[in-house]
Design a protein around this motif. Structure first.
Motif, PDB file in Angstrom:
ATOM      1  N   ALA A 195       8.685  59.237  98.840  1.00 52.48           N
ATOM      2  CA  ALA A 195       7.695  58.300  99.367  1.00 52.48           C
ATOM      3  C   ALA A 195       7.895  58.203 100.874  1.00 52.48           C
ATOM      4  CB  ALA A 195       7.876  56.941  98.716  1.00 52.48           C
ATOM      5  N   GLY A 196       6.811  58.326 101.615  1.00 51.43           N
ATOM      6  CA  GLY A 196       6.907  58.289 103.074  1.00 51.43           C
ATOM      7  C   GLY A 196       7.059  59.670 103.693  1.00 51.43           C
ATOM      8  N   TYR A 197       7.152  60.699 102.857  1.00 50.75           N
ATOM      9  CA  TYR A 197       7.320  62.060 103.375  1.00 50.75           C
ATOM     10  C   TYR A 197       6.177  62.950 102.889  1.00 50.75           C
ATOM     11  CZ  TYR A 197      11.880  60.479 104.838  1.00 50.75           C
ATOM     12  OH  TYR A 197      12.887  59.779 105.460  1.00 50.75           O
ATOM     13  N   GLU A 198       5.886  63.989 103.665  1.00 48.94           N
ATOM     14  CA  GLU A 198       4.765  64.875 103.391  1.00 48.94           C
ATOM     15  C   GLU A 198       5.242  66.076 102.567  1.00 48.94           C
ATOM     16  OE1 GLU A 198       1.492  64.992 103.676  1.00 48.94           O
ATOM     17  OE2 GLU A 198       1.678  66.992 102.806  1.00 48.94           O
ATOM     18  N   PRO A 199       4.724  66.225 101.349  1.00 49.06           N
ATOM     19  CA  PRO A 199       5.257  67.276 100.469  1.00 49.06           C
ATOM     20  C   PRO A 199       4.931  68.699 100.897  1.00 49.06           C
ATOM     21  CG  PRO A 199       3.476  66.052  99.393  1.00 49.06           C
ATOM     22  CD  PRO A 199       3.780  65.329 100.655  1.00 49.06           C
ATOM     23  N   THR A 200       3.969  68.878 101.789  1.00 45.54           N
ATOM     24  CA  THR A 200       3.628  70.256 102.186  1.00 45.54           C
ATOM     25  C   THR A 200       4.363  70.710 103.440  1.00 45.54           C
ATOM     26  OG1 THR A 200       1.763  69.626 103.597  1.00 45.54           O
ATOM     27  CG2 THR A 200       1.299  69.935 101.246  1.00 45.54           C
ATOM     28  N   VAL A 201       5.092  69.806 104.080  1.00 46.34           N
ATOM     29  CA  VAL A 201       5.783  70.165 105.325  1.00 46.34           C
ATOM     30  C   VAL A 201       7.284  69.984 105.114  1.00 46.34           C
ATOM     31  CG1 VAL A 201       5.922  69.775 107.802  1.00 46.34           C
ATOM     32  CG2 VAL A 201       3.786  69.313 106.602  1.00 46.34           C
ATOM     33  N   TYR A 202       8.006  71.064 105.127  1.00 42.17           N
ATOM     34  CA  TYR A 202       9.422  70.960 104.776  1.00 42.17           C
ATOM     35  C   TYR A 202      10.201  72.187 105.228  1.00 42.17           C
ATOM     36  CZ  TYR A 202       7.960  73.978 100.884  1.00 42.17           C
ATOM     37  OH  TYR A 202       7.439  74.990 100.136  1.00 42.17           O
ATOM     38  N   CYS A 203      11.503  72.046 105.178  1.00 43.64           N
ATOM     39  CA  CYS A 203      12.357  73.223 105.265  1.00 43.64           C
ATOM     40  C   CYS A 203      13.159  73.288 103.978  1.00 43.64           C
ATOM     41  CB  CYS A 203      13.235  73.194 106.503  1.00 43.64           C
ATOM     42  SG  CYS A 203      14.499  71.987 106.462  1.00 43.64           S
TER      43      CYS A 203
ATOM     44  N   PHE B 129      22.369  74.939 101.018  1.00 48.71           N
ATOM     45  CA  PHE B 129      23.553  75.095 101.866  1.00 48.71           C
ATOM     46  C   PHE B 129      24.851  75.093 101.070  1.00 48.71           C
ATOM     47  CE2 PHE B 129      20.377  73.226 104.768  1.00 48.71           C
ATOM     48  CZ  PHE B 129      20.363  74.224 105.721  1.00 48.71           C
ATOM     49  N   PHE B 130      24.957  74.133 100.163  1.00 44.26           N
ATOM     50  CA  PHE B 130      26.228  73.979  99.448  1.00 44.26           C
ATOM     51  C   PHE B 130      26.023  73.879  97.928  1.00 44.26           C
ATOM     52  CE2 PHE B 130      27.141  72.146 103.693  1.00 44.26           C
ATOM     53  CZ  PHE B 130      28.235  72.917 104.047  1.00 44.26           C
ATOM     54  N   GLY B 131      24.946  74.452  97.438  1.00 43.59           N
ATOM     55  CA  GLY B 131      24.682  74.372  96.002  1.00 43.59           C
ATOM     56  C   GLY B 131      24.047  73.066  95.584  1.00 43.59           C
ATOM     57  N   GLU B 132      23.408  72.387  96.541  1.00 46.35           N
ATOM     58  CA  GLU B 132      22.815  71.093  96.213  1.00 46.35           C
ATOM     59  C   GLU B 132      21.612  71.257  95.285  1.00 46.35           C
ATOM     60  OE1 GLU B 132      23.185  72.330  99.245  1.00 46.35           O
ATOM     61  OE2 GLU B 132      21.354  72.205 100.441  1.00 46.35           O
ATOM     62  N   TRP B 133      21.310  70.161  94.564  1.00 49.86           N
ATOM     63  CA  TRP B 133      20.225  70.207  93.586  1.00 49.86           C
ATOM     64  C   TRP B 133      18.869  70.208  94.295  1.00 49.86           C
ATOM     65  CZ3 TRP B 133      16.467  66.404  92.407  1.00 49.86           C
ATOM     66  CH2 TRP B 133      15.704  66.694  91.257  1.00 49.86           C
ATOM     67  N   GLU B 134      18.694  69.331  95.239  1.00 53.57           N
ATOM     68  CA  GLU B 134      17.434  69.268  95.987  1.00 53.57           C
ATOM     69  C   GLU B 134      17.615  70.059  97.275  1.00 53.57           C
ATOM     70  OE1 GLU B 134      14.393  69.522  97.105  1.00 53.57           O
ATOM     71  OE2 GLU B 134      13.854  67.723  95.941  1.00 53.57           O
ATOM     72  N   THR B 135      16.874  71.121  97.423  1.00 55.11           N
ATOM     73  CA  THR B 135      17.090  72.029  98.554  1.00 55.11           C
ATOM     74  C   THR B 135      16.064  71.844  99.658  1.00 55.11           C
ATOM     75  OG1 THR B 135      15.763  73.744  97.484  1.00 55.11           O
ATOM     76  CG2 THR B 135      18.153  73.778  97.083  1.00 55.11           C
ATOM     77  N   ARG B 136      15.150  70.896  99.475  1.00 51.75           N
ATOM     78  CA  ARG B 136      14.129  70.707 100.508  1.00 51.75           C
ATOM     79  C   ARG B 136      14.368  69.431 101.309  1.00 51.75           C
ATOM     80  NH1 ARG B 136       8.351  72.377  97.655  1.00 51.75           N
ATOM     81  NH2 ARG B 136       8.918  74.560  97.280  1.00 51.75           N
ATOM     82  N   SER B 137      13.981  69.518 102.563  1.00 50.54           N
ATOM     83  CA  SER B 137      13.928  68.336 103.425  1.00 50.54           C
ATOM     84  C   SER B 137      12.499  68.221 103.930  1.00 50.54           C
ATOM     85  CB  SER B 137      14.886  68.481 104.608  1.00 50.54           C
ATOM     86  OG  SER B 137      16.229  68.472 104.165  1.00 50.54           O
ATOM     87  N   TYR B 138      11.867  67.094 103.637  1.00 52.10           N
ATOM     88  CA  TYR B 138      10.448  66.921 103.948  1.00 52.10           C
ATOM     89  C   TYR B 138      10.256  66.145 105.249  1.00 52.10           C
ATOM     90  CZ  TYR B 138       9.753  68.308  99.085  1.00 52.10           C
ATOM     91  OH  TYR B 138       9.766  68.985  97.897  1.00 52.10           O
ATOM     92  N   MET B 139       9.155  66.477 105.919  1.00 50.87           N
ATOM     93  CA  MET B 139       8.830  65.771 107.166  1.00 50.87           C
ATOM     94  C   MET B 139       8.205  64.409 106.846  1.00 50.87           C
ATOM     95  SD  MET B 139       6.263  66.915 110.276  1.00 50.87           S
ATOM     96  CE  MET B 139       7.311  68.202 110.938  1.00 50.87           C
ATOM     97  N   ALA B 140       8.568  63.408 107.636  1.00 49.90           N
ATOM     98  CA  ALA B 140       7.992  62.074 107.462  1.00 49.90           C
ATOM     99  C   ALA B 140       6.485  62.129 107.709  1.00 49.90           C
ATOM    100  CB  ALA B 140       8.647  61.091 108.419  1.00 49.90           C
TER     101      ALA B 140
ATOM    102  N   LEU C 202      15.202  63.938 116.887  1.00 45.02           N
ATOM    103  CA  LEU C 202      13.916  64.354 116.325  1.00 45.02           C
ATOM    104  C   LEU C 202      14.088  64.978 114.942  1.00 45.02           C
ATOM    105  CD1 LEU C 202      11.965  66.028 119.258  1.00 45.02           C
ATOM    106  CD2 LEU C 202      11.428  63.873 118.123  1.00 45.02           C
ATOM    107  N   ALA C 203      15.038  65.901 114.839  1.00 44.07           N
ATOM    108  CA  ALA C 203      15.144  66.681 113.608  1.00 44.07           C
ATOM    109  C   ALA C 203      15.651  65.838 112.443  1.00 44.07           C
ATOM    110  CB  ALA C 203      16.063  67.873 113.837  1.00 44.07           C
ATOM    111  N   TYR C 204      16.849  65.321 112.584  1.00 39.39           N
ATOM    112  CA  TYR C 204      17.443  64.581 111.474  1.00 39.39           C
ATOM    113  C   TYR C 204      16.854  63.183 111.339  1.00 39.39           C
ATOM    114  CZ  TYR C 204      20.910  68.103 110.161  1.00 39.39           C
ATOM    115  OH  TYR C 204      21.522  69.249 109.688  1.00 39.39           O
ATOM    116  N   GLY C 205      16.076  62.786 112.302  1.00 36.10           N
ATOM    117  CA  GLY C 205      15.376  61.503 112.206  1.00 36.10           C
ATOM    118  C   GLY C 205      13.963  61.636 111.697  1.00 36.10           C
ATOM    119  N   THR C 206      13.536  62.867 111.400  1.00 28.21           N
ATOM    120  CA  THR C 206      12.165  63.083 110.932  1.00 28.21           C
ATOM    121  C   THR C 206      12.132  63.618 109.514  1.00 28.21           C
ATOM    122  OG1 THR C 206      11.358  63.515 113.171  1.00 28.21           O
ATOM    123  CG2 THR C 206      10.058  64.438 111.374  1.00 28.21           C
ATOM    124  N   PHE C 207      13.139  64.394 109.153  1.00 36.15           N
ATOM    125  CA  PHE C 207      13.178  65.008 107.818  1.00 36.15           C
ATOM    126  C   PHE C 207      14.159  64.243 106.920  1.00 36.15           C
ATOM    127  CE2 PHE C 207      11.530  68.281 110.523  1.00 36.15           C
ATOM    128  CZ  PHE C 207      10.634  68.980 109.735  1.00 36.15           C
TER     129      PHE C 207
END
Lengths: 384, 352
Positions: free
Chosen positions: A183-191, A195-206, A237-242
């Motif tokens: 919630a609050g993030y855009e599902p079509t914009v992400y990286c 990295f370490f075998g994490e379950w959720e591999t996406r980071s979404y843009m606010a 910018l980066a870690y404060g947006t995704f």
């Protein structure tokens, strides 16, 4: 880690991009191999001519006044003067209003990206934010079209931005630290990267960045960072947006290099972040980004302005390194396993200790991605 | 109309119907001495962060979450009796008045719910979020809004009696005295308003915005400011009687017991003063940023900062710590045998 580490990246645009294969120096220092990183910009977005590195690549203006902050109290009138001076010098305009008009038009919805992490000891000063709001208003942007935002609402609460900023300006925390989901993030914009075998591999843009604001004024603080070496314009910018970025650290390793720069290339973040005003009223040389230990926080009363986040962060990196040298602390570039500790409390009180092998090379890596200039010799550094 | 929040003497033993127990901000003083908890009687997972404080009456604990839910939880068992979903986030500590639960919401409204069923009785709108708690006195509900206005509405209907625009956002919870209302404001001023009309009686500037909620004791209005200072003002004219400088801004609110006033600062310390003179009695470092208000019970000052900490009110020495209950503005409910605690991460505990 040496300063020549870089990301092998080709052209970067609004389409998705696959990055593979980092400089061997990164791996040589025991950092696990960087996995493939997929970047997905907002489909159909047309990049702006103001996109980073912006109107003045390589130019960094620094102004300072030791009276701008006294015993942790920031002087709003002095900050006003410093801001006007910096903006005039950055743009070559005689009036502050004309300087701001290069970046903001009345129909804009202006996002002011603050850095409240580390509040209250070191965060974007409300006094500076008030003056930025005042400057944006002077262009004709109504208060209701100004949004002061960051990722974590609870950090904004601690900084008391809600009560300290003018009414009608929106104060938005994108998420709470204790809720999951996008919630609050855009599902079509992400990286996307594992990295370490994490379950959720996406980071979404606010979504506030992808859809709500048209222009972003970035207000980073001047701090070292236990993972990325420093936190400045790029990291703010980066870690404060995704979202979901803590997964990129697994002590003692961190993938802040190359992820910080890569995230900043994703549109529309790259296009909308047109101006960076670094709040160096306080300067944290150890314990960042969250320290509250005053022993490591100086109050030089610095303000910097740039459109080039890489150049700005390069200047910041030099300043933090210098400060650490003065205090006999190890270099941010040092990777010594003996300095690593899992004990947060020890880290906060001992400048020889750290939680991660820091990655200040993320600044240079961002330069290689075309976000700005990282070579001090090429940077047009103007100290007023 | 006699309401639960305004008539401390009529409360059932252990009731805690509003922020800091009652409108006098006594923080439960004189009720019970909280001993060190040994175990959790129950734990309720709200699923969302909690910024506000729980309240308690007639065996029900009311907790509002940031996700917009207000839960009524059986205080004995930890089982949910009902929940109400508001249209926005909730940061406001609920208050009880008669048969109603009142709370403010980020949708700009103050809601009144039937406290037994959770059904909405009325709502009243402002132009921005409401984080301050509603205070009820003589059938009138007073609260501030981030739209910069203090509102007075009828407790029975929610109909507006008056409103008064001030100079900044209002997150401070007003203190309703017999004739005056006291409130801090984001414009850095402490205001006294006439309770009947909202007319500004006096205003006293500080050096920065105010989040702190005032307490009143012995003719003094006590409050903290983001300008790092604790203020004691003459309640009649706003004259500064004493002030004390801490190391950083103050979002915490004062708790008062007899001649002792206790307040936290973001500099990580809890400060205790002589109410009348402002003389520092003690100062204790908690190694955490302190933004929540303390409460003063018999024999202990309790504060949520990182976890729950109990200090000796005489000298500020730590009596015990519980590693639960990190909070921004939450306050424990102290009932003697049980301590009810809402945590920033959304866990609600009954500790014995």
């Amino acid at each position: 880690m040496d300063r020549r580490s870089f990301v092998k990246a080709g052209c970067l645009g609004s389409a998705s991009l696959l990055i593979q294969g980092l400089d061997p120096m990164v791996r040589a220092e025991s950092l696990p191999a960087v996995p493939p990183i997929e970047l997905h910009s907002l489909p159909g977005y047309t990049p702006s001519s103001l996109a980073m590195p912006g109107l003045f690549p390589g130019r960094v203006v620094e102004v300072r006044d030791p009276k701008a902050i006294v015993r942790n109290r920031v002087s709003q009138p002095i900050v006003r003067r410093l801001l006007d001076q910096a903006m005039a010098e950055l743009t070559g305009e005689k009036s502050a209003r004309d300087a701001w008009a290069k970046f903001v038009v009345p129909k804009d919805v202006v996002g002011i990206k603050i850095n409240p992490s580390g509040a209250p000891a070191c965060c974007s000063s409300p006094e500076l934010i008030r003056e930025i709001i005042s400057s944006v208003r002077s262009i004709g942007v109504p208060s209701r079209n100004i949004v002061v935002y960051d990722r974590y609402s609870y950090e904004m609460d601690i900084g008391a931005y809600q009560s300290l900023l003018p009414t009608e300006v929106r104060i938005v925390g994108i998420q709470d630290a204790f809720t999951s989901g996008i919630a609050g993030y855009e599902p079509t914009v992400y990286c996307d990267a594992n990295f370490f075998g994490e379950w959720e591999t996406r980071s979404y843009m606010a979504r506030i960045v992808s859809h709500e604001v048209t222009t972003i004024i970035n207000v980073p603080t001047m701090k070292d960072h236990s993972a990325s070496g420093i936190t400045g314009a790029l990291k703010n910018l980066a870690y404060g947006t995704f979202n979901n970025v803590a997964r990129t650290h697994q002590a003692p390793h961190t993938f802040t290099n190359p992820l910080i720069g890569l995230m900043c290339t994703i549109e529309p973040l790259r296009s909308k972040a047109v101006l960076h005003i670094m709040d160096g009223m306080r300067q944290v040389w150890h314990g960042g980004p969250l320290t509250q230990v005053q022993d490591f926080i100086e109050q030089p009363g610095i303000l910097m302005a740039a459109t080039d986040p890489v150049a700005m962060d390069t200047v910041e990196l030099e300043a933090i390194e210098k400060k650490r040298r003065e205090h006999g602390a190890p270099s941010l570039w040092e990777h010594d396993a003996k300095s690593i500790t899992p004990d947060n409390n020890l880290f906060f009180h001992d400048a020889t200790k750290n939680l991660f092998f820091r990655q200040p090379g993320h600044v240079e890596a961002a330069g290689k991605l075309g976000l700005g200039i990282s070579d001090m010799k090429q940077i047009d550094y103007r100290l007023l | 109309m006699m309401t639960t929040a305004e008539k401390t003497n009529s409360q059932s033993r252990g009731d805690w119907p509003t922020l800091l127990a009652d409108n006098a901000r006594t923080g439960g003083q004189g009720q019970h001495q909280p001993r060190s908890p040994e175990k959790a009687a129950w734990q309720f997972r709200s699923g969302s962060a909690v910024r506000s404080a729980p309240i308690l009456a007639d065996g029900l604990l009311y907790v509002a979450t940031v996700s917009g839910l207000v839960h009524a939880i059986d205080a004995a068992t930890g089982i949910s009796r009902w929940k109400f979903e508001a249209a926005g986030q909730v940061h406001s500590t609920p208050s009880l008045s008669g048969g109603m639960v009142l709370f403010g919401c980020d949708d700009g409204k103050v809601y009144a719910l039937d406290r037994h069923s959770g059904k909405k009785l009325w709502e009243t709108a402002t132009r921005d979020e409401v984080w301050s708690s509603a205070v009820v006195r003589d059938g009138v509900v007073f609260f501030g809004s981030a739209d910069g206005t203090v509102y007075a509405v009828e407790a029975g209907s929610g109909h507006q009696k008056w409103s008064r625009d001030l100079g900044g956002r209002i997150y401070s919870t007003p203190h309703a005295a017999e004739h005056q209302l006291f409130v801090g404001c984001g414009d850095g001023k402490i205001y006294s308003l006439a309770r009947e009309s909202g007319k500004i009686l006096w205003e006293t500037p500080t050096g920065n915005g105010i989040d702190s909620s005032p307490a009143v004791a012995d003719g003094l209005v006590l409050i903290g400011s983001e300008d790092f200072l604790v203020y004691a003002l003459n309640e009649d004219n706003g004259e500064v009687r004493w002030k004390y400088e801490t190391g950083l801004g103050i979002a915490s609110s004062p708790a008062v017991s007899g001649n002792l006033v206790v307040i936290g600062s973001k500099d990580g310390h809890l400060y205790a003063f002589d109410t009348q003179t402002g003389q520092l009695r003690w100062k204790t470092g908690l190694e955490e940023v302190v933004t929540a208000p303390p409460v003063i019970a018999e024999g202990a000052v309790c504060i949520q900062a990182g976890g729950l900490v109990a200090l000796d009110p005489g000298n500020g020495k730590t009596l015990w710590r519980a590693a639960l209950g990190a909070a921004i503005q939450s306050v424990p409910v102290l009932t003697g045998d049980v301590i009810y605690l809402a945590s920033l991460n959304g866990e609600i505990y009954a500790l014995r």
